[in-house]
Design an enzyme around this catalytic site. Sequence first.
Site, mmCIF file in Angstrom:
data_model
loop_
_atom_site.group_PDB
_atom_site.id
_atom_site.type_symbol
_atom_site.label_atom_id
_atom_site.label_comp_id
_atom_site.label_asym_id
_atom_site.label_seq_id
_atom_site.Cartn_x
_atom_site.Cartn_y
_atom_site.Cartn_z
ATOM 1 N N ARG A 1 -1.350 -4.993 4.862
ATOM 2 C CA ARG A 1 -0.745 -4.732 3.465
ATOM 3 C C ARG A 1 0.725 -3.678 4.604
ATOM 4 O O ARG A 1 0.550 -3.285 5.533
ATOM 5 C CB ARG A 1 -1.782 -3.685 2.436
ATOM 6 C CG ARG A 1 -2.854 -3.934 2.340
ATOM 7 C CD ARG A 1 -3.717 -2.942 1.649
ATOM 8 N NE ARG A 1 -4.449 -1.913 2.940
ATOM 9 C CZ ARG A 1 -4.625 -1.090 1.999
ATOM 10 N NH1 ARG A 1 -5.261 -1.159 1.029
ATOM 11 N NH2 ARG A 1 -4.897 -0.213 3.249
ATOM 12 N N ARG B 1 0.585 -0.914 0.653
ATOM 13 C CA ARG B 1 -0.047 0.058 0.186
ATOM 14 C C ARG B 1 1.005 1.310 -0.134
ATOM 15 O O ARG B 1 2.027 1.143 0.600
ATOM 16 C CB ARG B 1 -0.775 -0.094 1.187
ATOM 17 C CG ARG B 1 -1.978 1.304 1.299
ATOM 18 C CD ARG B 1 -2.941 1.223 0.472
ATOM 19 N NE ARG B 1 -3.812 2.670 0.326
ATOM 20 C CZ ARG B 1 -3.306 3.127 0.792
ATOM 21 N NH1 ARG B 1 -1.716 4.463 -0.198
ATOM 22 N NH2 ARG B 1 -4.314 4.598 0.620
ATOM 23 N N GLU C 1 -10.860 5.019 -5.443
ATOM 24 C CA GLU C 1 -11.302 3.516 -5.369
ATOM 25 C C GLU C 1 -11.759 3.261 -6.620
ATOM 26 O O GLU C 1 -12.311 3.615 -7.660
ATOM 27 C CB GLU C 1 -12.012 3.334 -4.172
ATOM 28 C CG GLU C 1 -12.576 3.954 -3.125
ATOM 29 C CD GLU C 1 -11.426 3.234 -2.142
ATOM 30 O OE1 GLU C 1 -11.142 1.874 -2.880
ATOM 31 O OE2 GLU C 1 -10.913 3.342 -1.555
#
Length: 194
Positions: free
Chosen positions: A136, A85, A93
């Site tokens: 992540r 990330r 998104e």
Amino acid sequence: MSERRRTAVGPVLVVIALAVASAVVLIPQLASTDSGSPIVPEASRAPDTSSPSVAPIPTEQGRVTHLVDGDTLDVSLRGVRTRIRLLNVDTPETVKDNTPVQCMGPEASARLKQLTPVGSTIGLVFDVERVDQYGRTLATVVTASGQNVSEVLAQEGLGRAVRYGQNVAGYATVQAAVARAKDARLGLWSGACG
């Protein structure tokens, strides 16, 4: 001035004019940087609307295996598939459950694909907190050409500055890139997103 002097000065002026014209054409072609690229005189360069910083020096390298969206990608890191990330930037998104595709999301994903194509080697720079709440790995991603991916996305108006936990290294750089994008009315600040 006598006729004789005028006829002698005329050819000299023509020779001087040709020499100057040749120098103007040839000097930029002959001058080069260490990389062999021609040096372009300041006056003829396109105006620089960006001020990218020097990307941080990566501490690890990985190979891109999959792109998730504009701010998340999978990397083979020491032989282990790791979801990365991007630090300091949040892009709209495109694949989040129960969330419609957001304005500039596809553009951010496409730009990440250009910067970090599958199969490319990228550098990773970690900060204080290395893993987020979703498992992540949090990292600044640096391209093979030395670009800070978070800064590029922000500077092109494809993401907002965001901090994750105690991670602050590079945040001010991305904030400054967002400010430049806003000033230039790019991407999210172009008016296209309402």
